[in-house]
Design a protein around this motif. Structure first.
Motif, PDB file in Angstrom:
ATOM      1  N   ALA A 147       0.517  -1.553   0.031  1.00 51.42           N
ATOM      2  CA  ALA A 147      -0.095   0.267  -0.067  1.00 51.42           C
ATOM      3  C   ALA A 147       0.599   1.298   0.265  1.00 51.42           C
ATOM      4  CB  ALA A 147      -1.120   0.360   1.245  1.00 51.42           C
ATOM      5  N   LEU A 148       2.141   1.436   0.514  1.00 48.01           N
ATOM      6  CA  LEU A 148       3.003   2.562   0.928  1.00 48.01           C
ATOM      7  C   LEU A 148       3.826   2.631  -0.569  1.00 48.01           C
ATOM      8  CD1 LEU A 148       3.619   4.492   2.636  1.00 48.01           C
ATOM      9  CD2 LEU A 148       5.514   2.508   3.075  1.00 48.01           C
ATOM     10  N   GLY A 149       4.463   1.474  -0.935  1.00 48.33           N
ATOM     11  CA  GLY A 149       4.070   1.817  -2.277  1.00 48.33           C
ATOM     12  C   GLY A 149       3.347   1.886  -3.484  1.00 48.33           C
ATOM     13  N   GLY A 150       2.320   1.780  -3.644  1.00 48.42           N
ATOM     14  CA  GLY A 150       1.389   2.288  -4.212  1.00 48.42           C
ATOM     15  C   GLY A 150       1.027   3.665  -3.910  1.00 48.42           C
ATOM     16  N   LEU A 151       1.093   4.095  -3.049  1.00 47.24           N
ATOM     17  CA  LEU A 151       0.854   6.002  -2.984  1.00 47.24           C
ATOM     18  C   LEU A 151       2.213   6.659  -3.244  1.00 47.24           C
ATOM     19  CD1 LEU A 151      -0.309   6.017   1.212  1.00 47.24           C
ATOM     20  CD2 LEU A 151      -1.962   5.892  -0.672  1.00 47.24           C
ATOM     21  N   ALA A 152       3.291   5.761  -3.349  1.00 51.38           N
ATOM     22  CA  ALA A 152       4.474   6.502  -3.671  1.00 51.38           C
ATOM     23  C   ALA A 152       4.045   6.357  -5.304  1.00 51.38           C
ATOM     24  CB  ALA A 152       5.475   5.637  -2.723  1.00 51.38           C
ATOM     25  N   ARG A 153       3.245   5.671  -5.478  1.00 49.30           N
ATOM     26  CA  ARG A 153       3.547   5.546  -7.120  1.00 49.30           C
ATOM     27  C   ARG A 153       1.837   7.198  -7.728  1.00 49.30           C
ATOM     28  NH1 ARG A 153       2.717   0.368 -10.936  1.00 49.30           N
ATOM     29  NH2 ARG A 153       2.234   1.379 -12.951  1.00 49.30           N
ATOM     30  N   THR A 154       1.235   5.941  -6.816  1.00 52.72           N
ATOM     31  CA  THR A 154       0.746   7.601  -7.257  1.00 52.72           C
ATOM     32  C   THR A 154       0.758   8.878  -7.417  1.00 52.72           C
ATOM     33  OG1 THR A 154      -1.512   6.236  -6.799  1.00 52.72           O
ATOM     34  CG2 THR A 154      -1.464   8.685  -6.632  1.00 52.72           C
ATOM     35  N   ILE A 155       1.562   9.183  -5.853  1.00 46.94           N
ATOM     36  CA  ILE A 155       1.929  10.734  -6.135  1.00 46.94           C
ATOM     37  C   ILE A 155       3.548  11.059  -6.879  1.00 46.94           C
ATOM     38  CG2 ILE A 155       4.046  10.306  -4.132  1.00 46.94           C
ATOM     39  CD1 ILE A 155       3.214  12.889  -3.229  1.00 46.94           C
ATOM     40  N   GLY A 156       3.935  10.022  -7.302  1.00 43.73           N
ATOM     41  CA  GLY A 156       4.626  10.204  -8.865  1.00 43.73           C
ATOM     42  C   GLY A 156       4.677   9.861 -10.178  1.00 43.73           C
ATOM     43  N   ASP A 157       2.700  10.018 -10.480  1.00 43.13           N
ATOM     44  CA  ASP A 157       2.664   9.543 -11.503  1.00 43.13           C
ATOM     45  C   ASP A 157       1.630  10.705 -11.832  1.00 43.13           C
ATOM     46  OD1 ASP A 157       3.524   7.362 -12.112  1.00 43.13           O
ATOM     47  OD2 ASP A 157       1.065   6.543 -11.603  1.00 43.13           O
ATOM     48  N   SER A 158       1.105  11.895 -10.632  1.00 40.11           N
ATOM     49  CA  SER A 158       0.877  12.844 -10.784  1.00 40.11           C
ATOM     50  C   SER A 158       1.819  14.143 -10.318  1.00 40.11           C
ATOM     51  CB  SER A 158       0.182  13.169  -9.554  1.00 40.11           C
ATOM     52  OG  SER A 158      -0.285  14.704  -9.626  1.00 40.11           O
ATOM     53  N   GLU A 159       1.628  15.104 -11.652  1.00 36.64           N
ATOM     54  CA  GLU A 159       3.035  16.832 -11.062  1.00 36.64           C
ATOM     55  C   GLU A 159       2.869  17.093 -10.309  1.00 36.64           C
ATOM     56  OE1 GLU A 159       3.161  16.967 -16.606  1.00 36.64           O
ATOM     57  OE2 GLU A 159       3.039  17.929 -15.446  1.00 36.64           O
ATOM     58  N   ASP A 160       1.443  17.556  -9.628  1.00 38.08           N
ATOM     59  CA  ASP A 160       1.523  18.246  -8.617  1.00 38.08           C
ATOM     60  C   ASP A 160       0.057  18.213  -8.183  1.00 38.08           C
ATOM     61  OD1 ASP A 160       0.951  20.382  -7.423  1.00 38.08           O
ATOM     62  OD2 ASP A 160       0.448  21.905  -8.590  1.00 38.08           O
ATOM     63  N   SER A 161       0.582  16.773  -7.005  1.00 45.19           N
ATOM     64  CA  SER A 161      -0.568  16.128  -6.986  1.00 45.19           C
ATOM     65  C   SER A 161      -1.538  16.966  -5.518  1.00 45.19           C
ATOM     66  CB  SER A 161      -0.158  14.750  -5.597  1.00 45.19           C
ATOM     67  OG  SER A 161       0.920  15.651  -4.619  1.00 45.19           O
ATOM     68  N   THR A 162      -0.813  17.640  -5.173  1.00 39.79           N
ATOM     69  CA  THR A 162      -1.352  18.866  -3.810  1.00 39.79           C
ATOM     70  C   THR A 162      -3.190  19.729  -4.535  1.00 39.79           C
ATOM     71  OG1 THR A 162      -0.294  20.758  -3.990  1.00 39.79           O
ATOM     72  CG2 THR A 162       1.177  19.668  -2.451  1.00 39.79           C
ATOM     73  N   HIS A 163      -3.277  20.004  -6.025  1.00 45.81           N
ATOM     74  CA  HIS A 163      -3.743  20.752  -6.410  1.00 45.81           C
ATOM     75  C   HIS A 163      -5.128  20.116  -7.444  1.00 45.81           C
ATOM     76  CE1 HIS A 163      -2.248  24.664  -6.865  1.00 45.81           C
ATOM     77  NE2 HIS A 163      -0.942  23.936  -6.978  1.00 45.81           N
ATOM     78  N   VAL A 164      -4.632  17.949  -6.717  1.00 44.87           N
ATOM     79  CA  VAL A 164      -5.731  16.961  -7.228  1.00 44.87           C
ATOM     80  C   VAL A 164      -6.239  16.438  -5.406  1.00 44.87           C
ATOM     81  CG1 VAL A 164      -5.495  14.747  -8.318  1.00 44.87           C
ATOM     82  CG2 VAL A 164      -3.963  16.359  -9.001  1.00 44.87           C
ATOM     83  N   PRO A 165      -7.400  16.468  -5.451  1.00 48.57           N
ATOM     84  CA  PRO A 165      -8.204  16.361  -4.190  1.00 48.57           C
ATOM     85  C   PRO A 165      -7.650  14.753  -3.983  1.00 48.57           C
ATOM     86  CG  PRO A 165      -9.929  17.722  -5.759  1.00 48.57           C
ATOM     87  CD  PRO A 165      -8.417  17.378  -6.193  1.00 48.57           C
ATOM     88  N   THR A 166      -8.142  14.538  -4.863  1.00 44.31           N
ATOM     89  CA  THR A 166      -8.180  12.567  -4.830  1.00 44.31           C
ATOM     90  C   THR A 166      -6.678  12.220  -3.678  1.00 44.31           C
ATOM     91  OG1 THR A 166      -9.252  11.991  -6.160  1.00 44.31           O
ATOM     92  CG2 THR A 166      -7.938  10.111  -5.760  1.00 44.31           C
ATOM     93  N   ASN A 167      -6.151  12.916  -4.658  1.00 41.15           N
ATOM     94  CA  ASN A 167      -4.655  12.495  -4.244  1.00 41.15           C
ATOM     95  C   ASN A 167      -3.818  12.973  -3.218  1.00 41.15           C
ATOM     96  OD1 ASN A 167      -3.988  10.766  -6.563  1.00 41.15           O
ATOM     97  ND2 ASN A 167      -2.671  12.641  -7.414  1.00 41.15           N
ATOM     98  N   ALA A 168      -4.873  14.006  -2.881  1.00 38.41           N
ATOM     99  CA  ALA A 168      -4.262  14.658  -1.175  1.00 38.41           C
ATOM    100  C   ALA A 168      -4.830  14.509  -0.336  1.00 38.41           C
ATOM    101  CB  ALA A 168      -4.819  16.646  -1.793  1.00 38.41           C
ATOM    102  N   LEU A 169      -5.895  13.410  -0.250  1.00 39.96           N
ATOM    103  CA  LEU A 169      -6.400  12.604   0.846  1.00 39.96           C
ATOM    104  C   LEU A 169      -5.341  11.962   0.972  1.00 39.96           C
ATOM    105  CD1 LEU A 169      -8.126  13.599   2.887  1.00 39.96           C
ATOM    106  CD2 LEU A 169      -9.977  12.531   1.672  1.00 39.96           C
ATOM    107  N   GLN A 170      -5.458  11.389  -0.385  1.00 40.60           N
ATOM    108  CA  GLN A 170      -4.857   9.919  -0.143  1.00 40.60           C
ATOM    109  C   GLN A 170      -3.270   9.277   0.282  1.00 40.60           C
ATOM    110  OE1 GLN A 170      -5.001   7.428  -3.359  1.00 40.60           O
ATOM    111  NE2 GLN A 170      -7.111   7.539  -4.005  1.00 40.60           N
ATOM    112  N   GLU A 171      -2.812  10.845   0.122  1.00 38.53           N
ATOM    113  CA  GLU A 171      -1.263  11.049   0.358  1.00 38.53           C
ATOM    114  C   GLU A 171      -1.253  11.191   1.793  1.00 38.53           C
ATOM    115  OE1 GLU A 171       0.222  14.220  -2.107  1.00 38.53           O
ATOM    116  OE2 GLU A 171      -0.701  13.270  -3.592  1.00 38.53           O
ATOM    117  N   PHE A 172      -2.583  11.674   2.816  1.00 40.49           N
ATOM    118  CA  PHE A 172      -2.772  11.865   4.276  1.00 40.49           C
ATOM    119  C   PHE A 172      -2.044  10.112   4.960  1.00 40.49           C
ATOM    120  CE2 PHE A 172      -5.561  12.075   7.779  1.00 40.49           C
ATOM    121  CZ  PHE A 172      -5.208  12.679   8.549  1.00 40.49           C
ATOM    122  N   TRP A 173      -2.715   9.421   3.814  1.00 45.61           N
ATOM    123  CA  TRP A 173      -2.651   7.826   4.425  1.00 45.61           C
ATOM    124  C   TRP A 173      -1.160   7.004   4.631  1.00 45.61           C
ATOM    125  CZ3 TRP A 173      -6.801   5.897   0.204  1.00 45.61           C
ATOM    126  CH2 TRP A 173      -8.028   6.392   0.175  1.00 45.61           C
ATOM    127  N   ALA A 174      -0.570   7.861   4.561  1.00 44.76           N
ATOM    128  CA  ALA A 174       1.049   6.914   4.133  1.00 44.76           C
ATOM    129  C   ALA A 174       1.423   6.816   5.571  1.00 44.76           C
ATOM    130  CB  ALA A 174       2.002   7.797   3.666  1.00 44.76           C
TER     131      ALA A 174
END
Length: 715
Positions: free
Chosen positions: A64-91
């Motif tokens: 799961a931690l690797g999946g989160l790292a990959r998700t944020i890596g695929d996004s150029e600016d994750s802080t502006h993507v609501p889905t990514n911003a909340l999922q990064e809080f799960w790390a």
């Protein structure tokens, strides 16, 4: 050809992180609730669930931690993507999960030895979580909420790694002081002042008593903790001196309450389980209490702030729902762990210390307040049981009878799993509660030997003789068997061969005497003998590492194959062998004791050659020997058999290494472990030493043979 459709693949890619996060939370809940239950029960399904959850939890959290790292890596600016911003809080929650609950840090002792691997995992996983945290950094409340959860996760993970290192065999041994703690906060130790010579003659008297002001109901806990500080030396393969032996023995000297004696050992082993398999070593320390306050405050504050400040409408509903589950799940797990902390024996020791403290006037009211909560929570969560209080049962004849029956499903032939299924489900294997009379007989035997050792100036010589008994002493000294009749079925064979022979003879005696048993002519020794016979065979089949090394498993399989062949032949001849009684009669027809050479007719060289022969035949010979010795005195016969089994159990318990005993603590405990610790408390252990003994006994050992020393001992 594509196995799954494009739609299913896309759906999985969107939901896989969420699914794995939820699975990680579920595994943590299972470990928190069942992780500590395994020391109280031997149920197979609990072991399977805990084993599966323990092995899966780290893997799932890492993925799961690797999946989160990959998700944020695929996004150029994750802080502006609501889905990514909340999922990064799960790390950071995944770090909490990797830290594991307080109730289980290691599934087995081997996990403690792999602490370096967990330390490397700590560095890598914290690094990945920190990477996710930095990439998601922004001037938002969610970013600052991540900090306390991240700190709690690091604390939990570091605690687990530290405990694994502390519980590893090398560090556990090195961490022990040169002498055990006197536990002066709880007990007072008084000793008579004598010279060293008088001390060797056994004239000193040690007395260990709880301090004044300690409630009588807490006496067992205090004395068990004092014993635990010394049993750590046993489990670490360290030695104790003569002074410690006398202190330990003073607690059990003339103890008539069987229940109290076994309870002391059970509480003592409960402390040992906590040290080896849980976070007890740090949780119940001052540092641990401070760290626990930090993690609880972090989880609670993050939950409150998230609920009050964060605008959840900008995030997907499913992500908000999962976030609330993680937050409140973390809080509830922390609160549950806090309740377990206050309901433990360690917390009760702390409360007792507060009650008897003379320096702080507020300590006693505070201790009374927590004490009421402790009594209620302990009865609610754990009850009165300290371990499973059962022993496994396995019977050779019953097992062979089941094998000759036509099988409905040939599951034995399944690859890889066939043997496992057969051993766990298709054989006659059950647990029985340990009988009070059995405990009483074992304690009476150990108490008698301990009393003799404490009064004997040659106790170390006599101790070594007692530890070598395997039933031969009971046959010779108590029932006047001649040396050959006593030794051929006990001392002259490998222990496992002797065990199987006595198991067969006990079964035949048991079922042949059924008519007399129904008339009530046989006392509790028959029940004790049957339980111990089936228990020792259970140890041979399912716990062979607890017995002395040899070819025991080979000899057992050979005996099973011979019995199965005989029973199948009888069935093919249309003879009814559906019951154990008829199977025993079939054995006696095949190997008639009256037609076989009796052991006293053997010459030593002939008997040595016969050791490769049938153990079934020797079991029938032993049955005939017991029948001839006891005649129609059924009570005497079962006294003989039960005394032999008690000696064999004590021999097996002492021969088993402490590491194997420690391994069994995680499966509800074993009777052999409790017997081994009782033996040590009564002085029956080679881990006690006395420096001046060789000088004082040198002349005696030169002029007196072992046989003469043994002959001077009367049971």
């Amino acid at each position: 050809m594509q196995l799954f459709s494009e739609r299913i693949i896309n759906l999985w890619n969107k939901c896989k992180v969420r699914a794995i996060i939820l699975l990680s939370l579920v595994l943590q809940i299972i470990l928190v609730i069942l992780g500590n239950r395994r020391k109280l029960t031997a149920r197979f399904w609990i072991r399977i669930i805990v084993w599966s959850a323990y092995l899966s939890a780290d893997w799932v959290a890492t993925v799961a931690l690797g999946g989160l790292a990959r998700t944020i890596g695929d996004s150029e600016d994750s802080t502006h993507v609501p889905t990514n911003a909340l999922q990064e809080f799960w790390a950071p929650f995944l770090l909490l999960h990797l830290g594991g609950p307080d109730t289980i840090t290691a599934y087995s002792l081997e996990d403690n030895e792999l602490w370096l691997r967990h330390f490397l995992g700590l560095i890598i996983q914290v690094g990945v979580a920190f990477y996710v945290f930095l990439r998601s950094w922004g001037n938002t409340y969610l970013t600052f909420l991540t900090i306390p959860i991240f700190i709690s996760g690091v604390i939990k993970y570091c605690e687990r790694t530290f405990i694994l290192r502390s519980s590893s065999s090398e560090h556990f041994r090195d961490s022990l002081p040169s002498t055990p703690d006197l536990c002066q906060d709880f007990v007072k130790v008084t000793e008579q002042d004598t010279t060293e010579l008088e001390s060797l003659e056994g004239l000193t008297k040690s007395l260990v008593e709880p301090h004044d002001g300690i409630h009588p109901k807490d006496r067992s806990l205090i004395l068990a903790y004092f014993l635990f500080e010394r049993s750590k030396f046993f489990f670490a393969e360290r030695n104790l001196d003569e002074k410690e032996r006398k202190r330990i023995y003073s607690i059990f000297e003339d103890k008539e309450s069987v229940q109290e004696a076994f309870k002391l050992v059970a509480v003592e082993l409960g402390f040992m389980y906590d040290v080896l398999y849980t976070k007890a070593a740090i949780v119940y320390s001052r540092l641990g209490i401070v760290l626990r306050c930090i993690t609880i405050f972090s989880s609670v504050s993050a939950s409150v702030v998230f609920s009050a400040i964060i605008d959840t409408h900008v995030y997907p509903f499913i992500d908000v729902f999962i976030t609330y589950l993680l937050l409140f799940g973390a809080v509830l797990l922390e609160l549950y762990a806090l309740i377990l902390l206050f309901s433990s024996d360690w917390a009760k020791l702390w409360l007792i210390k507060l009650k008897i403290s003379q320096n702080n006037p507020f300590s006693k009211p505070l201790a009374n307040l927590f004490g009421r909560f402790f009594d209620h929570s302990q009865s609610l969560l754990t009850g009165s049981k300290r371990w499973s209080e059962t022993m496994g049962q396995y019977n050779l004849i019953c097992s062979c009878l089941k094998k000759v029956q036509p099988a409905c499903i040939q599951v034995q032939k399944l690859p890889f799993m066939g043997k496992l299924l057969e051993s766990k489900f298709l054989t006659w294997n059950m647990d029985v509660n340990i009988d009070h009379h059995l405990r009483e007989k074992i304690l009476r035997y150990l108490n008698k030997q301990g009393h003799r050792l404490n009064k004997d100036d040659r106790s170390y010589l006599r101790r070594d003789l007692i530890l070598r008994r395997r039933g031969n002493f009971a046959l010779r000294k108590r029932y006047n068997f001649n040396e050959m009749n006593a030794y051929w079925c006990t001392f002259s064979l490998e222990f496992v061969d002797s065990l199987i022979i006595w198991h067969i003879a006990t079964d035949i005696c048991y079922y042949v005497d059924l008519d007399n048993i129904q008339r009530g002519d046989v006392d509790s020794n028959r029940k004790i003998s049957k339980y111990l016979s089936d228990y020792m065979l259970y140890i041979l089949v399912f716990r062979p590492s607890m017995l002395p090394k040899g070819i025991g498993e080979v000899r057992y399989k050979e005996t099973c194959a011979e019995a199965t062949k005989l029973f199948k032949q009888k069935r093919d001849d249309e003879d009814d062998i559906s019951s154990e009684t008829k199977a025993c009669k079939a054995l006696l027809q095949k190997y008639n004791p009256g037609d076989l050479a009796q052991p006293d007719d053997f010459r030593e060289e002939e008997f040595s050659m016969s050791r490769s022969q049938s153990l079934l035949k020797f079991g029938c010979i032993l049955f005939g020997q017991l029948q001839n010795k006891a005649g129609h005195d059924y009570k005497k016969k079962w006294e003989i058999i039960s005394d032999v089994w008690v000696e064999m159990v004590t021999y097996a318990a002492h021969s088993c290494k402490w590491k194997e005993h420690a391994q069994r603590l995680r499966n509800g405990g074993e009777l052999l472990t409790h017997v081994r610790l009782l033996m040590a408390h009564f002085g029956l252990s080679k881990q006690y030493f006395q420096n001046l003994l060789p000088q004082l006994t040198k002349l005696e050992t030169e002029t007196e043979t072992e046989t003469e020393i043994e002959a001077s001992t009367r049971a």
